[in-house]
Write an enzyme that holds these catalytic residues in place. Structure first.
Site, PDB file in Angstrom:
ATOM      1  N   SER A 170       0.822  -1.207   0.000  1.00 44.16           N
ATOM      2  CA  SER A 170       0.000   0.000   0.000  1.00 44.16           C
ATOM      3  C   SER A 170       0.856   1.258   0.000  1.00 44.16           C
ATOM      4  O   SER A 170       0.578   2.221  -0.728  1.00 44.16           O
ATOM      5  CB  SER A 170      -0.928  -0.004   1.219  1.00 44.16           C
ATOM      6  OG  SER A 170      -1.761   1.120   1.229  1.00 44.16           O
ATOM      7  N   ASP A 171       1.909   1.263   0.795  1.00 46.56           N
ATOM      8  CA  ASP A 171       2.809   2.421   0.839  1.00 46.56           C
ATOM      9  C   ASP A 171       3.472   2.659  -0.513  1.00 46.56           C
ATOM     10  O   ASP A 171       3.529   3.789  -1.006  1.00 46.56           O
ATOM     11  CB  ASP A 171       3.895   2.203   1.898  1.00 46.56           C
ATOM     12  CG  ASP A 171       3.414   2.508   3.307  1.00 46.56           C
ATOM     13  OD1 ASP A 171       2.347   3.126   3.447  1.00 46.56           O
ATOM     14  OD2 ASP A 171       4.111   2.125   4.262  1.00 46.56           O
ATOM     15  N   TYR A 172       3.995   1.598  -1.100  1.00 48.65           N
ATOM     16  CA  TYR A 172       4.753   1.770  -2.341  1.00 48.65           C
ATOM     17  C   TYR A 172       3.856   2.087  -3.532  1.00 48.65           C
ATOM     18  O   TYR A 172       4.233   2.884  -4.404  1.00 48.65           O
ATOM     19  CB  TYR A 172       5.618   0.537  -2.608  1.00 48.65           C
ATOM     20  CG  TYR A 172       6.880   0.533  -1.779  1.00 48.65           C
ATOM     21  CD1 TYR A 172       7.914   1.423  -2.048  1.00 48.65           C
ATOM     22  CD2 TYR A 172       7.039  -0.336  -0.704  1.00 48.65           C
ATOM     23  CE1 TYR A 172       9.062   1.445  -1.279  1.00 48.65           C
ATOM     24  CE2 TYR A 172       8.184  -0.324   0.077  1.00 48.65           C
ATOM     25  CZ  TYR A 172       9.199   0.572  -0.221  1.00 48.65           C
ATOM     26  OH  TYR A 172      10.339   0.603   0.550  1.00 48.65           O
TER      27      TYR A 172
END
Length: 437
Positions: A170-172
């Protein structure tokens, strides 16, 4: 890198000369700026002296903040806020990652920023967005929160347990979304001369890659039970465990692979007289009697061969497949080596390190790793001088805590670096010995 300021960034790459100011920590916001910095953008990472980036002291910071300058100032003071505003005037793209509404509460609305720099491209990155239900907007978010709220996690795992995708999907994905939206906003500014602002929500970034599942749900009411690694739609398009325990993905779908592949696993080709298989053109649904027959044939085949044998047989017959690689496999693979994916660079804390290099190969203007992630406040003096501050003012800022910079012993105490990375002190000492020489 020590000695580098706003006026002497190295010139290279397709983003040469584009200035980016990034505020915020972890991955979702800063990593997008890093990717642009590795192809020539001039990136300054702005941090608070009281609240450093939470990933400092970890490998992620070293790899994900290369080619950046570090400027540390307290925006809650008039002087620190003025430093920030001068950087806003300097920059082309401003990326901030925080809880929704943070900058508005600080009085730094888009309109205020455009008064300082009318041609500014702004990207706000948050877990839940800048608009919507207030109780959501004000929530903090982590990678797993984004995976859970987006619905993405509900499709992964076993019937008994949902599973997050690692590492930090999700972050990337949000960082990649941040990267292209920043560029799109910047192109708009170049075309019109007017600033633009983009609201990037972490959960929406991941929801956008849910494939057709939302459409199927709203159109047909379809729900999607978790099935582990088995594809829910196509038979013979999945992961299999071989005789030696090795794992491999095989995709025996498509007109050619079906006709070349079925005989390999003991099945007749379509058209050879089997009434069930003769109906198949390019594949079959998994959750059917015929789909289960196809899967049983494949399971029998892989149980009789090692993973290397299965891969060799499939590739010789042009069946898309690949055994599951570990990082050790990646490091040894000749294709990985040929494309220079793993590279070395100098890290100010650890010395010479090795990790992922620059992806995407630019023919005429290649990206470069000019230096490793900067120390906390490493470039304060150079940046402040280039913003027009005198040496006396710079010293005064430091004395009063308006700015802050790296303190090695304090950093050890905060992050317990000797426990995490015993080689940090040695690498740091060697680095500064070289600088003193």
């Amino acid at each position: 890198m020590k000695g580098t300021g706003l006026n002497n960034f190295p010139q290279f790459g397709v983003m040469e000369g584009v200035k980016i100011l990034v505020c915020g920590g972890a991955i979702a916001g800063p990593f997008g700026a890093t990717l642009l910095g590795e192809i020539g953008a001039e990136v300054v990472h702005f941090e608070s002296p009281k609240n450093p980036d939470s990933v400092r002291g970890h490998y992620g910071y070293s790899q994900n903040h290369r080619n950046q300058l570090s400027m540390v100032a307290d925006m809650k003071t008039p002087e620190g806020l003025e430093i920030f505003k001068k950087l806003i005037k300097w920059t082309d793209i401003f990326i901030e990652s925080s809880k929704g509404g943070t900058y508005e509460k600080m009085g730094l609305t888009d309109e205020v920023l455009w008064e300082i720099n009318p041609r500014l491209a702004i990207v706000h990155v948050s877990g839940f967005g800048q608009t919507g239900v207030p109780e959501y907007i004000d929530r903090a978010s982590y990678d797993a929160v984004g995976q859970a709220f987006s619905g993405y996690m509900s499709f992964n795992g076993t019937p008994k347990e949902a599973m997050k995708v690692s590492p930090y999907l999700s972050d990337y994905v949000t960082a990649l979304n941040t990267c292209w939206t920043a560029l799109a906003a910047y192109v708009h500014v170049l075309r019109t001369g007017k600033g633009e602002s983009v609201d990037v929500a972490q959960y929406e970034s991941l929801a956008r890659i849910l494939d057709t599942r939302p459409m199927e749900y709203f159109t047909d009411g379809k729900e999607f039970p978790r099935t582990g690694n088995k594809d829910t739609q196509a038979a013979l398009f999945s992961f299999y465990t071989c005789k030696d325990g090795g794992e491999i993905f095989i995709g025996m779908n498509g007109y050619g692979p079906v006709r070349r592949g079925y005989p390999l696993i003991g099945l007749p080709k379509p058209g050879d007289g089997d009434p069930e298989i003769d109906e198949i053109l390019s594949g079959w649904m998994a959750d059917t009697d015929l789909g289960r027959r196809l899967e049983a044939a494949m399971e029998k085949f892989v149980s009789e061969h090692t993973v290397d044998e299965v891969e060799k047989i499939m590739l010789e017959n042009q069946i898309p497949c690949l055994k599951v690689y570990t990082l050790k496999d990646c490091a040894k693979d000749p294709h990985w080596k040929a494309r220079d994916i793993f590279v070395e660079w100098d890290d100010p804390m650890m010395g010479r390190v090795k990790g992922l290099g620059i992806i995407n190969k630019w023919k005429n203007n290649p990206g470069e790793i000019k230096w490793g992630a900067p120390l906390f406040g490493e470039n304060n003096e150079e940046v402040l001088k280039d913003l027009g501050y005198t040496e006396e003012e710079i010293e005064d800022f430091a004395k009063r805590g308006i700015t802050a910079s790296f303190d090695f012993d304090q950093t050890y105490e905060i992050y317990k670096l000797e426990e995490l990375f015993p080689h940090y002190r040695e690498g740091f000492t060697e680095r500064w010995k070289k600088e003193e020489e």
